[in-house]
Design an enzyme around this catalytic site. Sequence first.
Site, PDB file in Angstrom:
ATOM      1  CG  ASP A  67      39.034  30.615  20.799  1.00 54.68           C
ATOM      2  OD1 ASP A  67      39.313  29.944  19.686  1.00 54.68           O
ATOM      3  OD2 ASP A  67      38.060  30.045  21.701  1.00 54.68           O
ATOM      4  CG  ASP A 115      34.870  25.773  17.732  1.00 52.60           C
ATOM      5  OD1 ASP A 115      33.904  26.351  16.971  1.00 52.60           O
ATOM      6  OD2 ASP A 115      35.863  25.998  17.275  1.00 52.60           O
TER       7      ASP A 115
END
Length: 265
Positions: free
Chosen positions: A14, A16
């Site tokens: 991922d 953020d």
Amino acid sequence: MANTRAEVEAWLTDMDGVLVHENHALPGAPELIQQWLDAGTPFLVLTNNSIFTPRDLAARLRSSGLNVPEDRIWTSALATADFCRSQMPGGSAFVIGEAGITTALHEAGFVMTETNPDYVVVGETRNYSFEAITKAIRLINNGARFISTNPDATGPSQEGVLPATGAISALITKATGREPYVVGKPNPMMFRSAMNKIGAHSENTGMIGDRMDTDIVAGIEAGLHTVLVMTGISDEAEIAKYPFRPDEVIAGVHELLDGPAESEL
């Protein structure tokens, strides 16, 4: 599934809360990306955000201090376009969204139209139009298939939360009685399409995320080695809420660097 980190040959991560936070690289993130590039490790940086193209995101990450090539970025927009192409090659779509999703669909061979489209595709945008939402509702009522890039109901901003894709999709669902097919996380299809892109297999792929309800559950369902980092929104109380567990819980991606910093939990 890779039972230990040593068995992982390819990584999905991922963005953020894992690599960046508020446009600043998190500790160890630039070094980890460089480590993967130097070693030739297949990897993709994933995001449910469908506003930006990979080129846009690569530039944003560079300004945060992260050197991520644009072909190493996989967005919910790309996953959605990949899904639509697999279902209906050369199809047509009416799109509510920004360059991320419109560019991805164009490159997948789709035609954008307001006349009898095969799909209504709802993605992230900061310019939701009542007229466009009305058009989407009428097209779905007339038989267009309803697709959403991601389920996130809200997104962050410096002033507070913003309504996001899931909120607009809910409005359309309320008006049509039709639920969208959601391609982005936590649908494990997003991970499967990402693995297809880099030629990876679930048996030797790891997923790094900061959210139990999207990254980790989708990673588990896709059969991946799951790593939860504590630099995003999860804490011990959050982890305890869920009936499933990640394979590893680490403080941050700096613990994935080769050398003495590496630790297996």
